[in-house]
Write an enzyme that holds these catalytic residues in place. Structure first.
Site, short mmCIF file in Angstrom:
data_model
loop_
_atom_site.label_atom_id
_atom_site.label_comp_id
_atom_site.label_asym_id
_atom_site.label_seq_id
_atom_site.Cartn_x
_atom_site.Cartn_y
_atom_site.Cartn_z
N GLU A 101 0.81 -1.23 0.00
CA GLU A 101 0.00 0.00 0.00
C GLU A 101 0.84 1.28 0.00
OE1 GLU A 101 -2.80 -0.56 3.20
OE2 GLU A 101 -3.51 -2.44 2.38
N ASP A 126 -1.05 -3.87 -3.48
CA ASP A 126 -1.90 -2.71 -3.17
C ASP A 126 -3.37 -3.00 -3.42
OD1 ASP A 126 -2.51 0.00 -2.40
OD2 ASP A 126 -0.56 0.59 -3.19
N GLU A 144 -5.68 -10.77 -1.75
CA GLU A 144 -6.57 -10.57 -0.58
C GLU A 144 -8.03 -10.53 -1.01
OE1 GLU A 144 -5.27 -7.29 1.89
OE2 GLU A 144 -3.16 -7.69 1.49
O1 G3I Z 1 -4.44 -7.92 18.64
C1 G3I Z 1 -5.33 -6.90 19.13
C2 G3I Z 1 -5.99 -7.34 20.38
O2 G3I Z 1 -5.01 -7.51 21.39
C3 G3I Z 1 -7.02 -6.30 20.81
O3 G3I Z 1 -7.73 -6.75 21.93
C4 G3I Z 1 -8.03 -6.04 19.68
C5 G3I Z 1 -9.01 -4.94 20.01
O4 G3I Z 1 -9.47 -4.30 18.84
O5 G3I Z 1 -7.31 -5.65 18.56
C6 G3I Z 1 -6.40 -6.63 18.09
O6 G3I Z 1 -5.75 -6.17 16.93
C7 G3I Z 1 -6.53 -6.13 15.77
C8 G3I Z 1 -5.83 -6.98 14.73
O7 G3I Z 1 -6.50 -6.88 13.49
C9 G3I Z 1 -5.78 -8.46 15.13
O8 G3I Z 1 -7.08 -8.99 15.22
C10 G3I Z 1 -6.62 -4.69 15.29
O9 G3I Z 1 -7.40 -3.92 16.18
C11 G3I Z 1 -7.22 -4.63 13.91
O10 G3I Z 1 -7.10 -3.29 13.42
C12 G3I Z 1 -6.47 -5.56 12.99
O11 G3I Z 1 -7.08 -5.51 11.73
C13 G3I Z 1 -6.35 -6.08 10.69
C14 G3I Z 1 -6.00 -5.00 9.67
O12 G3I Z 1 -5.33 -5.59 8.57
C15 G3I Z 1 -5.09 -3.94 10.28
O13 G3I Z 1 -4.96 -2.86 9.43
C16 G3I Z 1 -7.22 -7.13 10.02
O14 G3I Z 1 -7.41 -8.22 10.93
C17 G3I Z 1 -6.55 -7.64 8.75
O15 G3I Z 1 -7.47 -8.45 8.04
C18 G3I Z 1 -6.17 -6.46 7.88
O16 G3I Z 1 -5.50 -6.93 6.73
C19 G3I Z 1 -5.18 -5.94 5.76
C20 G3I Z 1 -3.92 -6.39 5.05
O17 G3I Z 1 -2.90 -6.62 5.99
C21 G3I Z 1 -3.47 -5.35 4.04
N1 G3I Z 1 -4.52 -5.05 3.11
C22 G3I Z 1 -5.80 -4.68 3.68
C23 G3I Z 1 -6.26 -5.76 4.68
C24 G3I Z 1 -7.61 -5.44 5.22
O18 G3I Z 1 -7.55 -4.24 5.97
#
Ligand code: G3I
Length: 350
Positions: A143, A185, A253
């Site tokens: 990205e 991306d 993805e």
């Molecule tokens: O690990 C913490 C946990 O300790 C906490 O209690 C909880 C509370 O919200 O959050 C947890 O972290 C979360 C993490 O996923 C693991 O579950 C984050 O808040 C959350 O923001 C995070 O989201 C991930 C996101 O990337 C982050 O930007 C999504 O699961 C994941 O599917 C997403 O993947 C991205 C790719 O890497 C890049 N392309 C876009 C794609 C979708 O956004």
């Protein structure tokens, strides 16, 4: 017979069906790899390439400078080796899920360009060399482009300018010369300006001799995605292969949301109309993927998640029930799963 109640581990295998054309994969978390779990049964039946959804991002691998945490990635690597499943590394350089120490210098000042690039090289070389020969493809850069075209003004860019991009590829290539190195991306299918920037960036890198192995198309789509524009933009990017025939596209993805991005609707029920639109979208998409595969352009299609129940799209951009994958809640495969599967055998007629 298309059993409407089949569970993912009993249904026909997408991996087997498409194996001659492209690898089919999914994003997983290490807790899915427990051999007793339904998730693991689904993985072993349906997929032959995997990505870690979150656990291999810099914030998890190197939360503090010099303190690497490899347990989960090691587990992932061992699972791949034990089961003959290819693995993707996601991701080395990103503006998200990266710890702030990368960008911090002395006494509250920002890091210098040298400091930042040196930290980046250390991260990349430590991680990539540890898994040398075990990770088929790295999303080296994730990205780095703006939807409006041009480079994203991330902390990486503000401190190091464009230079972090070629430097990241060089460091990864030095650590594992055989790994495929991608720039990955989203919205490349929906923004012509972004697709054009991708083309000119990769063109420039290839001319400079930077070892770019391909472009990752995330493809977070919706029922409203314009597939004609998608095809046009993907074709533009695929034309980069004129400069380097070894270059490949990977769909990294994939999911198809039933909401528009800015939709404020409450939870939608899964109506026959939505089901129909979903089937049509997936059929047309996979028809296009098989075309690209048959011409040697695309060799990997990875879904972002194992089933609707665990998709990130249930929580983004707001909390609402979503249905974006071919495996539904309760591990039941959907009618669209069978539509897609049918394309594997019938592409000449399709
Ligand atoms: O690990 C913490 C946990 O300790 C906490 O209690 C909880 C509370 O919200 O959050 C947890 O972290 C979360 C993490 O996923 C693991 O579950 C984050 O808040 C959350 O923001 C995070 O989201 C991930 C996101 O990337 C982050 O930007 C999504 O699961 C994941 O599917 C997403 O993947 C991205 C790719 O890497 C890049 N392309 C876009 C794609 C979708 O956004």
């Amino acid at each position: 017979m298309n059993d409407p109640n089949a569970l993912a581990w009993d249904a026909p295998s997408l991996a087997e069906a498409f194996g001659a054309r492209f690898r089919v994969g999914a994003a997983v978390n290490t807790w899915n790899l427990d051999p007793e779990s339904p998730a693991c049964a689904a993985i072993l039946r349906q997929f032959h390439i995997l990505t870690l959804e979150n656990e291999s991002k810099p914030i998890n691998l190197q939360p503090e400078e010099g303190h690497f945490v490899f347990e989960k990635f090691d587990r992932f690597a061992a699972f791949g080796q034990a089961n003959g499943i290819a693995l993707r590394g996601h991701t080395l350089v990103w503006h998200g899920q990266v710890p702030m120490w990368f960008f911090e210098g002395e006494n509250g000042a920002p890091a210098t360009k040298d400091q930042l690039l040196s930290r980046m090289r250390t991260h990349i070389s430590t991680v990539v060399s540890r898994y040398r020969g075990k990770i088929a493809t790295w999303d080296v850069l994730n990205e780095v482009l703006r939807d409006e075209g041009g480079l994203r003004e991330s902390r990486w860019y503000k401190i190091a300018g464009r230079d972090y991009i070629p430097e990241a590829f060089l460091a990864a290539h030095e650590a594992d010369p055989d790994a495929r190195l991608l720039i990955n991306d989203y919205n490349l299918e929906s923004s012509e300006a972004k697709a054009d920037t991708m083309v000119s960036l990769v063109e420039g890198l290839l001319r400079e001799g930077i070892p770019v192995g391909g472009v990752g198309l995330q493809m977070h789509l919706s029922l409203y995605t314009d597939l004609e524009l998608l095809k046009k933009n993907v074709r533009k990017i695929a034309a980069l292969r004129k400069l380097d025939s070894a270059l490949r596209l990977e769909v990294t993805e994939l999911d198809v949301s039933c909401y528009r991005f800015d939709d404020t609707a409450e939870d939608l029920d899964w109506t026959p109309a939505l089901e129909e639109a979903f089937r049509t979208k997936y059929t047309e998409l996979f028809r296009f993927y098989t075309e690209l595969a048959d011409e040697g352009t695309l060799d990997t299609v990875v879904f972002w998640g194992l089933s609707d129940a665990v998709s990130w799209l249930n929580g983004f951009p707001r909390r609402h029930k979503n249905y974006p994958l071919l495996i539904g809640r309760g591990w039941r495969v959907k009618p669209a799963f069978y539509d897609v599967l049918a394309l594997a055998g019938n592409t000449e007629e399709a």
